[in-house]
Design a protein around this motif. Structure first.
Motif, PDB file in Angstrom:
ATOM      1  N   PHE A  45       9.831  -2.610  68.374  1.00  0.00           N
ATOM      2  CA  PHE A  45       9.305  -1.808  69.634  1.00  0.00           C
ATOM      3  C   PHE A  45       8.252  -1.227  69.438  1.00  0.00           C
ATOM      4  O   PHE A  45       7.202  -0.931  70.359  1.00  0.00           O
ATOM      5  N   VAL A  46       8.175  -0.507  68.361  1.00  0.00           N
ATOM      6  CA  VAL A  46       6.903   0.443  68.083  1.00  0.00           C
ATOM      7  C   VAL A  46       5.655  -0.159  68.161  1.00  0.00           C
ATOM      8  O   VAL A  46       4.744   0.109  68.603  1.00  0.00           O
ATOM      9  N   ASP A  47       5.760  -1.271  67.480  1.00  0.00           N
ATOM     10  CA  ASP A  47       4.517  -1.869  67.224  1.00  0.00           C
ATOM     11  C   ASP A  47       4.196  -2.818  68.554  1.00  0.00           C
ATOM     12  O   ASP A  47       3.047  -2.836  68.947  1.00  0.00           O
ATOM     13  N   ARG A  48       5.091  -3.206  69.416  1.00  0.00           N
ATOM     14  CA  ARG A  48       4.778  -3.648  70.847  1.00  0.00           C
ATOM     15  C   ARG A  48       4.065  -2.616  71.644  1.00  0.00           C
ATOM     16  O   ARG A  48       3.259  -2.933  72.275  1.00  0.00           O
ATOM     17  N   VAL A  49       4.738  -1.399  71.692  1.00  0.00           N
ATOM     18  CA  VAL A  49       4.119  -0.360  72.513  1.00  0.00           C
ATOM     19  C   VAL A  49       2.507   0.000  71.907  1.00  0.00           C
ATOM     20  O   VAL A  49       1.640   0.054  72.656  1.00  0.00           O
ATOM     21  N   LEU A  50       2.178   0.042  70.679  1.00  0.00           N
ATOM     22  CA  LEU A  50       1.164   0.296  69.705  1.00  0.00           C
ATOM     23  C   LEU A  50      -0.095  -0.703  70.556  1.00  0.00           C
ATOM     24  O   LEU A  50      -1.062  -0.369  70.711  1.00  0.00           O
ATOM     25  N   ARG A  88      -6.260   0.630  76.084  1.00  0.00           N
ATOM     26  CA  ARG A  88      -7.387   1.655  75.789  1.00  0.00           C
ATOM     27  C   ARG A  88      -8.495   1.030  75.193  1.00  0.00           C
ATOM     28  O   ARG A  88      -9.634   1.349  75.749  1.00  0.00           O
ATOM     29  N   THR A  89      -8.436   0.079  74.398  1.00  0.00           N
ATOM     30  CA  THR A  89      -9.754  -0.452  73.792  1.00  0.00           C
ATOM     31  C   THR A  89     -10.193  -1.759  74.533  1.00  0.00           C
ATOM     32  O   THR A  89     -11.290  -2.087  74.326  1.00  0.00           O
ATOM     33  N   LYS A 144     -14.863  15.039  87.156  1.00  0.00           N
ATOM     34  CA  LYS A 144     -15.369  13.904  88.046  1.00  0.00           C
ATOM     35  C   LYS A 144     -14.760  12.622  87.484  1.00  0.00           C
ATOM     36  O   LYS A 144     -14.948  12.186  86.378  1.00  0.00           O
ATOM     37  N   PRO A 145     -13.753  12.008  88.115  1.00  0.00           N
ATOM     38  CA  PRO A 145     -13.226  10.802  87.627  1.00  0.00           C
ATOM     39  C   PRO A 145     -13.884   9.759  87.724  1.00  0.00           C
ATOM     40  O   PRO A 145     -14.824   9.503  88.684  1.00  0.00           O
ATOM     41  N   ARG A 146     -13.854   8.761  86.899  1.00  0.00           N
ATOM     42  CA  ARG A 146     -14.722   7.421  86.566  1.00  0.00           C
ATOM     43  C   ARG A 146     -13.683   6.243  86.652  1.00  0.00           C
ATOM     44  O   ARG A 146     -12.787   6.375  85.438  1.00  0.00           O
ATOM     45  N   ILE A 147     -13.723   5.417  87.285  1.00  0.00           N
ATOM     46  CA  ILE A 147     -13.188   4.181  87.439  1.00  0.00           C
ATOM     47  C   ILE A 147     -13.905   3.007  86.895  1.00  0.00           C
ATOM     48  O   ILE A 147     -15.141   2.874  87.287  1.00  0.00           O
ATOM     49  N   ASP A 148     -13.434   2.246  85.640  1.00  0.00           N
ATOM     50  CA  ASP A 148     -14.161   1.411  85.030  1.00  0.00           C
ATOM     51  C   ASP A 148     -13.885   0.014  86.062  1.00  0.00           C
ATOM     52  O   ASP A 148     -12.913  -0.575  85.773  1.00  0.00           O
TER      53      ASP A 148
END
Length: 115
Positions: free
Chosen positions: A10-15, A22-23, A81-85
């Motif tokens: 589970f931890v690997d799935r979350v990571l 994120r990337t 100032k929020p930024r949406i990608d």
């Protein structure tokens, strides 16, 4: 638990899901990093992402932000100032008529003409 043992705990799935979100790493790259098939990573992301979406975010002051409206209001009140990608990833396709590119309908079949 019935069935085969999961190849990712589970931890690997979350990571893996967090790394994907994120990337923006492709699923195939994450699969290579974890030494599993890309469908394993894709399935993990599909199962963990709704769990993460069900959680809210706590600011350093302890304020809980539940919706996008909450996030925008918090940002405005704190001078952020929020930024949406909204960027898009380009996908390279094989040239027409080259190996690896299939015609619509596949295997030389023609699609039926609309009436």
């Amino acid at each position: 638990m019935a069935g085969p043992k999961p190849t990712l705990v589970f931890v690997d799935r979350v990571l893996a899901t967090l790394a994907f979100l994120r990337t923006g790493l492709p699923v195939t790259a994450l699969a290579a990093l974890y030494g599993v098939h890309r469908s394993t990573i894709d399935r993990a992301i599909g199962r963990v992402r709704p769990l993460l979406a069900g959680r809210d975010y706590a600011t350093p002051q302890g304020v809980r932000l539940h919706t996008l409206a909450d996030v925008l209001a918090y940002a405005h009140s704190n001078g952020i100032k929020p930024r949406i990608d909204g960027s898009e990833l380009q996908v390279r396709r094989p040239q027409a008529g080259k190996p690896g590119r299939r015609r619509p309908g596949g295997d030389g079949q023609r699609l039926p003409r609309p009436a």
